[in-house]
Design a protein around this motif. Structure first.
Motif, PDB file in Angstrom:
ATOM      1  N   LEU A 163       1.140  11.993   4.752  1.00 27.65           N
ATOM      2  CA  LEU A 163       2.011  10.836   4.545  1.00 27.65           C
ATOM      3  C   LEU A 163       2.183  10.582   3.049  1.00 27.65           C
ATOM      4  O   LEU A 163       1.203  10.443   2.314  1.00 27.65           O
ATOM      5  CB  LEU A 163       1.420   9.595   5.213  1.00 27.65           C
ATOM      6  N   THR A 164       3.420  10.543   2.606  1.00 27.40           N
ATOM      7  CA  THR A 164       3.715  10.222   1.220  1.00 27.40           C
ATOM      8  C   THR A 164       3.777   8.710   1.081  1.00 27.40           C
ATOM      9  O   THR A 164       4.602   8.046   1.710  1.00 27.40           O
ATOM     10  CB  THR A 164       5.051  10.838   0.782  1.00 27.40           C
ATOM     11  N   VAL A 165       2.896   8.141   0.258  1.00 24.76           N
ATOM     12  CA  VAL A 165       2.778   6.696   0.133  1.00 24.76           C
ATOM     13  C   VAL A 165       3.912   6.139  -0.710  1.00 24.76           C
ATOM     14  O   VAL A 165       4.223   6.647  -1.788  1.00 24.76           O
ATOM     15  CB  VAL A 165       1.419   6.315  -0.480  1.00 24.76           C
ATOM     16  N   VAL A 166       4.545   5.094  -0.204  1.00 21.80           N
ATOM     17  CA  VAL A 166       5.624   4.400  -0.912  1.00 21.80           C
ATOM     18  C   VAL A 166       5.012   3.295  -1.766  1.00 21.80           C
ATOM     19  O   VAL A 166       4.147   2.538  -1.306  1.00 21.80           O
ATOM     20  CB  VAL A 166       6.624   3.786   0.091  1.00 21.80           C
ATOM     21  N   GLU A 167       5.434   3.196  -3.001  1.00 19.85           N
ATOM     22  CA  GLU A 167       4.900   2.167  -3.892  1.00 19.85           C
ATOM     23  C   GLU A 167       5.373   0.786  -3.449  1.00 19.85           C
ATOM     24  O   GLU A 167       6.577   0.539  -3.314  1.00 19.85           O
ATOM     25  CB  GLU A 167       5.340   2.430  -5.339  1.00 19.85           C
ATOM     26  N   THR A 168       4.437  -0.118  -3.206  1.00 19.38           N
ATOM     27  CA  THR A 168       4.762  -1.469  -2.754  1.00 19.38           C
ATOM     28  C   THR A 168       3.801  -2.465  -3.393  1.00 19.38           C
ATOM     29  O   THR A 168       2.764  -2.090  -3.944  1.00 19.38           O
ATOM     30  CB  THR A 168       4.642  -1.611  -1.218  1.00 19.38           C
ATOM     31  N   ASP A 169       4.155  -3.749  -3.274  1.00 18.51           N
ATOM     32  CA  ASP A 169       3.290  -4.815  -3.775  1.00 18.51           C
ATOM     33  C   ASP A 169       3.420  -6.016  -2.840  1.00 18.51           C
ATOM     34  O   ASP A 169       4.067  -7.011  -3.163  1.00 18.51           O
ATOM     35  CB  ASP A 169       3.679  -5.202  -5.205  1.00 18.51           C
ATOM     36  N   PHE A 170       2.809  -5.907  -1.660  1.00 15.67           N
ATOM     37  CA  PHE A 170       2.885  -6.980  -0.684  1.00 15.67           C
ATOM     38  C   PHE A 170       1.516  -7.588  -0.386  1.00 15.67           C
ATOM     39  O   PHE A 170       1.356  -8.314   0.598  1.00 15.67           O
ATOM     40  CB  PHE A 170       3.520  -6.476   0.617  1.00 15.67           C
ATOM     41  N   ALA A 171       0.517  -7.309  -1.206  1.00 15.28           N
ATOM     42  CA  ALA A 171      -0.813  -7.877  -0.980  1.00 15.28           C
ATOM     43  C   ALA A 171      -0.764  -9.392  -1.147  1.00 15.28           C
ATOM     44  O   ALA A 171      -0.084  -9.919  -2.040  1.00 15.28           O
ATOM     45  CB  ALA A 171      -1.817  -7.262  -1.956  1.00 15.28           C
ATOM     46  N   HIS A 172      -1.471 -10.102  -0.284  1.00 11.95           N
ATOM     47  CA  HIS A 172      -1.485 -11.562  -0.342  1.00 11.95           C
ATOM     48  C   HIS A 172      -2.730 -12.094   0.351  1.00 11.95           C
ATOM     49  O   HIS A 172      -3.300 -11.445   1.219  1.00 11.95           O
ATOM     50  CB  HIS A 172      -0.231 -12.146   0.328  1.00 11.95           C
ATOM     51  N   ARG A 173      -3.125 -13.288  -0.028  1.00 14.07           N
ATOM     52  CA  ARG A 173      -4.292 -13.926   0.559  1.00 14.07           C
ATOM     53  C   ARG A 173      -3.874 -14.614   1.854  1.00 14.07           C
ATOM     54  O   ARG A 173      -2.952 -15.446   1.860  1.00 14.07           O
ATOM     55  CB  ARG A 173      -4.881 -14.939  -0.412  1.00 14.07           C
ATOM     56  N   LEU A 174      -4.536 -14.270   2.948  1.00 11.12           N
ATOM     57  CA  LEU A 174      -4.237 -14.881   4.244  1.00 11.12           C
ATOM     58  C   LEU A 174      -5.128 -16.090   4.483  1.00 11.12           C
ATOM     59  O   LEU A 174      -4.676 -17.139   4.937  1.00 11.12           O
ATOM     60  CB  LEU A 174      -4.424 -13.855   5.366  1.00 11.12           C
ATOM     61  N   ASP A 175      -6.400 -15.952   4.189  1.00  9.64           N
ATOM     62  CA  ASP A 175      -7.355 -17.052   4.267  1.00  9.64           C
ATOM     63  C   ASP A 175      -8.549 -16.671   3.404  1.00  9.64           C
ATOM     64  O   ASP A 175      -8.515 -15.656   2.687  1.00  9.64           O
ATOM     65  CB  ASP A 175      -7.768 -17.346   5.718  1.00  9.64           C
ATOM     66  N   GLN A 176      -9.613 -17.452   3.474  1.00  8.44           N
ATOM     67  CA  GLN A 176     -10.757 -17.206   2.605  1.00  8.44           C
ATOM     68  C   GLN A 176     -11.397 -15.840   2.827  1.00  8.44           C
ATOM     69  O   GLN A 176     -11.917 -15.228   1.892  1.00  8.44           O
ATOM     70  CB  GLN A 176     -11.810 -18.303   2.826  1.00  8.44           C
ATOM     71  N   ALA A 177     -11.314 -15.339   4.062  1.00  7.73           N
ATOM     72  CA  ALA A 177     -11.983 -14.081   4.396  1.00  7.73           C
ATOM     73  C   ALA A 177     -11.039 -12.887   4.449  1.00  7.73           C
ATOM     74  O   ALA A 177     -11.478 -11.769   4.709  1.00  7.73           O
ATOM     75  CB  ALA A 177     -12.709 -14.220   5.742  1.00  7.73           C
TER      76      ALA A 177
END
Length: 334
Positions: A307-321
């Motif tokens: 799998l060729t990885v596509v560059e993305t930036d969707f990381a986000h905090r969902l909750d404390q854990a």
């Protein structure tokens, strides 16, 4: 250039907390339209995503996961632009069913939009190999796809099947259902069994007669057996939202090391089957908790399996854990 604004859905902000505007802007940019100068702005205390463009792709904009309403900015005035989703089934199908551990339907819609950016313009076959009660499948049906899910727990798989039948009945869709047992022998020589639930649906008698139908299928079985359940190169897209912290374990091997909060072991076992059923050029999108599996680990796993990885930036905090991230890979072969 004309300036337009997309009013963000109030539900979208609840999914991403203080990061909803940034996620929305990145989703719009990722979809690759002719828009320019994408930015966040509050108008009258309401969050909007503004952008400039010469020609609108109304359908794409209407189907973004965060879109509540679209406006053309005319000085200090907002002129409404009529949305055009052209959905196969009303989008409420994925919001009605509530249950513990459910992936939010707007986040699922984001994942699906990212996958569709790499899918061909044809009837799409979508697989969720860790389907739960089927939010990904419902979102796929909204788009008129053939959808397939695998869920190891028999109860949620059956509840999903009964829910979709009841929904189609109330919505007056023509449909038929089928249930069968299936199974085989895995690579270790052990027998396994599963239950396959199927529903065929059409919006009218005419579409049903012309075979203009959509297929829903849920298998109550082990995701590590996906390669036995389906033919090679069968799916255009594989989507999965990996559980973020619940216990994972190989139920066939309870004596070995017990249970773990980290899904990487299961993922490593299941990935060969998921890749086997994915078409060449198909796309895989996974979501997971960065506190449990590092980004580099996921990228290495994808690359190992072609799998060729596509560059993305969707990381986000969902909750404390939970610090949730997304990875997109296009299958190019090993």
């Amino acid at each position: 250039m004309t300036t337009y604004g997309i009013m963000q859905s109030p539900r979208h902000k609840r999914v991403y907390l203080n990061e909803s505007g940034g996620i929305a802007a990145r989703e719009l940019a990722f979809m690759g339209g002719s828009w320019r100068n994408i930015r966040e702005e509050d108008i009258g205390g309401v969050p909007y995503i503004l952008f400039d463009c010469k020609e609108l792709d109304i359908r794409m904009l209407s189907r973004l996961s965060f879109t509540h309403a679209i406006f053309e900015l005319q000085g200090r005035l907002l002129a409404p632009v009529i949305k055009d989703t052209d959905y196969y089934i009303d989008e409420d199908i994925s919001a009605i069913l509530k249950y513990s551990g459910k992936t939010n339907e707007l986040f699922t819609r984001l994942m699906l939009n990212l996958a569709l950016a790499y899918c061909p313009d044809e009837k799409i076959k979508l697989l969720d190999p860790m389907a739960g009660k089927g939010t990904t499948l419902y979102e796929g049906l909204v788009r008129g796809m053939d959808v397939y899910g695998v869920e190891i727990e028999p109860k949620p798989a059956y509840e999903s099947f009964t829910y979709i039948k009841k929904y189609l009945e109330l919505a007056r869709y023509k449909h038929s259902s089928h249930t069968e047992k299936t199974g085989g022998i895995d690579v270790s020589g052990k027998k396994f069994s599963a239950v396959r639930y199927q529903v065929e649906m059409a919006r009218s008698k005419e579409e049903q007669k012309d075979k203009n139908i959509c297929l829903y299928e849920m298998i109550a079985g082990d995701t590590r057996h996906v390669g036995y359940f389906y033919k090679k190169n069968f799916f255009n897209a594989v989507l999965a939202d990996l559980p973020y912290g619940v216990l994972h374990g190989a139920k066939t091997k309870p004596q070995e090391a017990g249970l773990t909060r980290n899904a990487m072991g299961l993922l490593q076992e299941a990935m060969p089957g998921w890749i086997k059923v994915l078409k060449f050029g198909g796309v895989m999108v996974l979501a997971w908790n960065l506190f449990l599996i590092g980004r580099k680990q996921m990228e290495e796993l994808f690359e190992k399996h072609g799998l060729t990885v596509v560059e993305t930036d969707f990381a986000h905090r969902l909750d404390q854990a939970t610090h949730r991230d997304l990875i997109i890979g296009v299958y190019k072969g090993v």
